[in-house]
Structure formats: C-alpha cells, structure tokens
Enzyme design. Structure first.
Site, PDB file in Angstrom:
ATOM      1  CB  SER A  57      -0.910   0.021   1.231  1.00  0.00           C
ATOM      2  OG  SER A  57      -1.676   1.219   1.254  1.00  0.00           O
ATOM      3  CE  LYS A 114      -2.795  -2.758  -0.206  1.00  0.00           C
ATOM      4  NZ  LYS A 114      -3.834  -2.571  -1.210  1.00  0.00           N
ATOM      5  CG  HIS A 152      -4.703  -0.840   4.071  1.00  0.00           C
ATOM      6  ND1 HIS A 152      -4.980  -0.397   2.788  1.00  0.00           N
ATOM      7  CD2 HIS A 152      -3.846   0.070   4.597  1.00  0.00           C
ATOM      8  CE1 HIS A 152      -4.332   0.721   2.557  1.00  0.00           C
ATOM      9  NE2 HIS A 152      -3.636   1.024   3.646  1.00  0.00           N
ATOM     10  CG  ASN A 153      -7.141  -1.855  -0.172  1.00  0.00           C
ATOM     11  OD1 ASN A 153      -6.128  -1.553   0.463  1.00  0.00           O
ATOM     12  ND2 ASN A 153      -7.090  -2.129  -1.453  1.00  0.00           N
ATOM     13  CD  GLU A 190      -7.490   3.220   0.199  1.00  0.00           C
ATOM     14  OE1 GLU A 190      -7.846   3.369  -0.991  1.00  0.00           O
ATOM     15  OE2 GLU A 190      -6.463   2.576   0.520  1.00  0.00           O
ATOM     16  CE  LYS A 227      -7.677   0.423  -9.819  1.00  0.00           C
ATOM     17  NZ  LYS A 227      -6.194   0.428  -9.919  1.00  0.00           N
TER      18      LYS A 227
END
Length: 484
Positions: free
Chosen positions: A130, A185, A188-189, A192, A262
């Site tokens: 990231s 991850k 994390h996204n 975000e 995405k």
C-alpha cells in the site's frame, strides 16, 4: 553490477517500476521482465538507465539471472494473470525458490495458491503493498503472508524498501500463513473506503449546510490535520480543496460525482457477511459509491423527488468543532469493526495475527497512515487479548467524549436532508454495541412464528432452544438452528 540479481520482478507498470527503483536505491540488483518486452528496454533506457538492473526478454532469461533461492515477485493484474504467470514460472524454478504476488489479490486466491505452489516444492508469498506510486518509490507499507519458510529469505529486502516510523522501524513484518497478508491488505482497503466516505460526508455538510466553498474548507482541513485527525487522507484532502482550475475556481467542484472502485471494499464487506461481523460503516461506504455511480438515475430523481432544503441557524464554528469530533468518533468505529473482522478471520483460518504489529505496519507508507494508529498499537501492547477497540480505556473515553457532538452532527444532517450514511451507521453501531439488550428477542419470536426456528430464553441456560405453537394450529415440530 552483480552477475546475478538479488530479486526479480515481473510487471513494469506504475507500481512495479517504482518498486524496483526503490529496491535498487537500497542496494539491491533487480532483474526485470514485462510481458510486453519493449517495456523492459524502455525502462532500462529511461528511469533505469545506468542503475543495477538486469533486463530480460524471456522468462527463461529472467529466471536464470536471479541468484538462488530465486525470489520472483509479480506485480500484475489480480486474478487470472497471476495464475497464468505461476504456471509459466513453475517449470523454470527449482525446489526452495519463492514466488511472490505483490498485487491486490483476493485472499482466498492466496490461500489456494500457497497450497498449490508448496505442493510443487516451492514457497509462496502473497503480500499486500500500500502507498500508491509515491509509496512504492519512497517506502510502502507491506503486509506479507504465505509460506513461513519464505520469510527469512525476503525479510531483509522487504523491510529495507518499506516505509519507516519511530526512528527506523519498518512498516513491514510477517503477517501469517497462506492468505493472511492479502486479507490484512483487504481490510486496510476497506478501512480506506470508510475513512474516505467519512471525509466526503464532512465536505458535503460544510458545503451544503454551512455554505462553505472549497477554499474555506481547505483552511478547516488544514487545522484538523494538526490534531487527532492528522493523517494522509486529511492531508491530501486539504491539498485537493486548495487546488485551482485554470480559471481560478476550485477544481474539485468540476469533477463528476461518480465514484469508482476496484472491488477490495466489496470483498471486505462480503467477507464480513460471510463471517457474521457487523462491518456497517465500510458496507455503507461501498454502497455510497454504488449510489454515486447511478448518476443519470439520480439526476432524474432530483427532478421529481423533493426533500428538506438545507437551512442552518446555529453557531458555524461550533458545528465545525462538532464535525471534527464526529469524524473522530466514526473513525474509531471503523477501525473497531475492521479489527473485529480480522480477529474473526484469524479464528476461522487459524492465523496468529499480531494486531499491534498490523497497526504499526499501517503507521507509514500506506493510504490510511495516521497518528491514530499509534494509539491502536498502544491498546494492543497494553492488552494483547483486547476483544474490541471500544473496550480499551483510551478509545472508550475518546468515543464517549465525541458522542454528543457526533449526535448533533447526525441530527443536523438528517434534518437538512444531507445523506451521511457512514457517520450515522457508525453511531448506530456504537449505540447497538453498548446496549445490554436489543430487540432481537422480538425478531426471534417472529422467526419462530413463521418458520419454527426456535429461540433461547433469558430464564434458561444458553444453548437450550424452545418452540411455541403461536397460533394453536401449528404442530410441535421445530426447525433446526444454525448460526451465520
């Protein structure tokens, strides 16, 4: 230049190109390959000219140029391209060599690929990376998982290129087995998505309720970035709001209001549903992007549906202060829910996740980096068995201090017809989480009424289930019980 490379990388798009430049600047010789081989020559004649890179025009040449055990990293599009490259690499590699996927792969794919590659006598690493283009070049946050035996071989390189905090501590450490790295991850996204939605709702309120233009909002965000909200996303929002178009007006107001995505936020929300975790704020953030994408339909609806016209008569500065506390409170909820999801996944998949270490990995280099993450690390340092962030003394006090301001902000938004799904869903979660008793007793009665799904009683031990013949016409046969 060394005769053989320390590591090889496939995929010279934006992230791959910047990451190999980062590796080379830290003293490593890097072999590079791209499916479109002309890209290799362009790189070696451009940004890579005169540096310690070994270019290859075939996978055979590429693999042969890397010292053993070979470390082959892919930064290619998630999905089938990763599987395709694995199949192409397997016949060229030898026992003990390491395949690394640094893309945004879905964690179940990394679980499957780790098992498959290990069955061939090789090792596999799925690592979240990231930080975007700048992070890849100057120091990203890296979240590796996969084959534990691979970590000693890639640790030095990964930690050398990763972002550093607290006087040199790298924002990279081993996360766990098989898909753990890509799972962290993914979360994390998802966080975000939530952070961005919260910020956007604050922007919307200041714009349409307080009547502030982007330049005025720039000053507010600039001040917020000096306090508890200090973070990369607040920082870039400050810069965006100040950016002028050619005519001197705020560029942000000329950008079409349809958000892209995405898929990683959706993966986070779907995984939460699969594991039965109330990830409400991130879920609302994903749906908010979906609603924004229905631009043409919203334009039609705006012609026929009317609501409250915003009208603010209170103290503008007080509201801005309330808004800062509301953002902070919602942010705490977002991370509490994200950590709740990671804890449940660790139980489900047998991972031994270091929750304080994950916060440290997110402290620098990544998109959600912020001062706030240091407080999360402290919470898990103080109590490694912490069940929920809201039960930590620091966060308990912080969210309770924020709640009155938070409630005023949500009430003002609702009364003025401004959608704030992230702020309100976070507040609803807080109120639900702190409630000893919720109305699910009635829900269980309804389920038992129409489907004989049974219920437990407050005056009997947990695990005993009962069915009532509510109408007098039904039988005594009950349905089986199950949990999500």
């Amino acid at each position: 230049m060394k005769e053989k490379a320390d590591i090889g990388l496939i995929g010279l798009a934006v992230m791959g190109e910047n990451l190999v430049l980062n590796m080379e600047s830290n003293g490593y010789t890097v072999a590079v390959f791209n499916r479109t081989v002309a890209k290799v020559d362009q790189f070696l004649e451009g940004r890579g000219k005169g540096k310690n890179f070994i270019g290859a025009h075939s996978l055979e040449e590429f693999v042969a140029s890397i010292e053993r055990p070979r470390k082959v990293m892919m930064l290619v599009k998630a999905g089938k391209p990763v599987d395709d490259f694995i199949e192409l690499l397997l016949p060229l590699l030898e026992q003990g060599d390491i395949i690394i996927d640094g893309g945004n792969s879905h964690f179940p794919d990394s679980i499957r690929r780790t098992k498959y590659v290990e069955s061939k006598g090789l090792l596999y690493v799925g690592t979240g990376v990231s930080g975007g283009e700048e992070g890849a070049l100057k120091g990203p946050s890296m979240m590796p998982g996969g084959s534990p035996a691979a970590w000693p071989h890639v640790k030095e390189i990964f930690q050398a290129v990763a972002a550093k905090v607290d006087d040199g501590v790298p924002c990279c450490d081993w996360v766990g087995e098989n898909g753990a790295g890509h799972f962290v991850k993914m979360v994390h996204n998802g966080i975000e998505y939530g952070d961005m939605q919260i910020i956007n709702e604050a922007y919307h309120l200041m714009k349409d309720v307080l009547g502030m233009d982007a330049f005025d909002q720039h000053e507010v965000f600039k001040q917020w970035n000096k306090g508890v909200l200090d973070s990369y996303l607040i920082e870039i929002t400050t810069d965006i709001l100040a950016y002028k178009d050619e005519d001197g007006s705020p560029l942000v107001e000329k950008i079409l209001d349809t958000a892209g995505q995405k898929g990683t936020g959706k993966w986070t929300a779907v995984t939460a549903l699969d594991l039965g975790i109330p990830l409400t704020l991130i879920g609302e953030s994903v749906f908010s992007r979906c609603l924004s994408a229905q631009k043409d339909l919203r334009v039609k609806a705006s012609k026929v549906l009317s609501g409250k016209k915003p009208e603010f008569r209170g103290d503008k500065q007080q509201f801005i202060g309330d808004l800062e506390k509301a953002i902070y409170g919602a942010k705490i909820i977002s991370y509490a829910q994200g950590y709740d999801l990671m804890m449940e996944a660790a139980r489900e998949y047998g991972w031994n996740l270091n929750y304080g270490g994950i916060a440290l990995m997110w402290r620098g280099g990544c998109i959600i980096r912020s001062r706030f993450l240091g407080d999360i690390k402290k919470a898990f340092d103080n109590n490694p068995s912490l069940e929920n962030l809201l039960l930590d003394p620091f966060f308990k006090e912080a969210v309770q201090t924020a709640q009155e301001s938070w409630r005023r902000v949500c009430a003002t938004a609702l009364l003025n017809g401004i959608p704030v799904p992230a702020l309100t869903s976070a507040l609803n979660y807080f109120d639900g989480f702190r409630s000893e008793r919720l109305p699910a007793n009635l829900l269980q009665a309804q389920r038992d009424f129409f489907g004989a799904h049974q219920y437990e009683r407050v005056d009997r031990p947990r695990g005993e289930f009962f069915h009532t013949n509510w109408t007098g016409h039904g039988g005594d046969t009950a349905s089986t019980t199950y949990d999500v």
